[in-house]
Scaffold this active site. Structure first.
Site, short mmCIF file in Angstrom:
data_model
loop_
_atom_site.label_atom_id
_atom_site.label_comp_id
_atom_site.label_asym_id
_atom_site.label_seq_id
_atom_site.Cartn_x
_atom_site.Cartn_y
_atom_site.Cartn_z
N HIS A 26 30.97 48.61 39.35
CA HIS A 26 31.79 49.02 38.20
C HIS A 26 32.53 47.82 37.62
O HIS A 26 32.68 47.70 36.39
CB HIS A 26 32.79 50.11 38.60
N HIS A 56 29.00 49.44 45.48
CA HIS A 56 29.05 50.41 44.38
C HIS A 56 30.29 50.18 43.52
O HIS A 56 30.20 50.14 42.29
CB HIS A 56 29.04 51.83 44.94
N GLU A 57 31.44 50.05 44.16
CA GLU A 57 32.68 49.86 43.40
C GLU A 57 32.68 48.53 42.66
O GLU A 57 33.15 48.43 41.53
CB GLU A 57 33.90 49.99 44.32
N HIS A 62 32.20 46.43 33.88
CA HIS A 62 33.37 46.18 33.05
C HIS A 62 33.34 44.76 32.48
O HIS A 62 33.61 44.54 31.30
CB HIS A 62 34.65 46.41 33.86
#
Length: 142
Positions: free
Chosen positions: A99, A95-96, A103
């Site tokens: 990100h 999940h992280e 980005h």
């Protein structure tokens, strides 16, 4: 009186969400991975699979303190996730890293979120002051 009711409702909602998240994390921490990879290893593989070489994967203190920081391009994983070799660690690490992928690809909604975070942080501090001031009789809201 309405202000106190609002605070109580949001406090209860926050408590319920936090307990549910911790409960699910604990449940899926018991599910082993066939590949026996740690959260950190999964994160690094996911970044490599997306041709992202300028993001570091770090271990940070705390429980469920995991986050991606676009300012310094770091995926920050709590020790349970960084070292964990289970489904919960894999899910949070992925999940992280998602990100970080957003980005790297200039995903519009992530850019908007990144722009709004400082505003939200400031607004939260101001609202805390307003709440405390109103509770202690500094002024009344409605």
């Amino acid at each position: 009186m309405i202000l106190i009711l609002i605070v109580v409702v949001f406090a209860i909602a926050g408590f319920v969400v936090s307990r549910k998240l911790k409960s699910k994390f604990k449940q899926y921490s018991q599910v082993a991975l066939k590949a026996n990879l740690s959260g950190a290893e999964i994160a690094k593989l996911m970044l490599a699979d997306n041709n992202i070489s300028d993001v570091q994967v770090l271990s940070v203190e705390g429980q469920l303190t995991d986050h991606y920081n676009p300012a310094n391009k770091t995926v920050n994983l709590s020790p349970d996730v960084y070292y964990g070799r289970n489904a919960a660690a894999a899910a949070v690490a992925s999940h992280e890293c998602g990100h970080a992928v957003q980005h790297a690809t200039s995903y519009t909604w992530l850019n908007l979120r990144s722009t709004l975070v400082p505003l939200q942080n400031s607004a939260g501090k101001i609202l805390n002051f307003v709440l405390l001031a109103s509770l202690f009789g500094g002024f009344a809201l409605g």
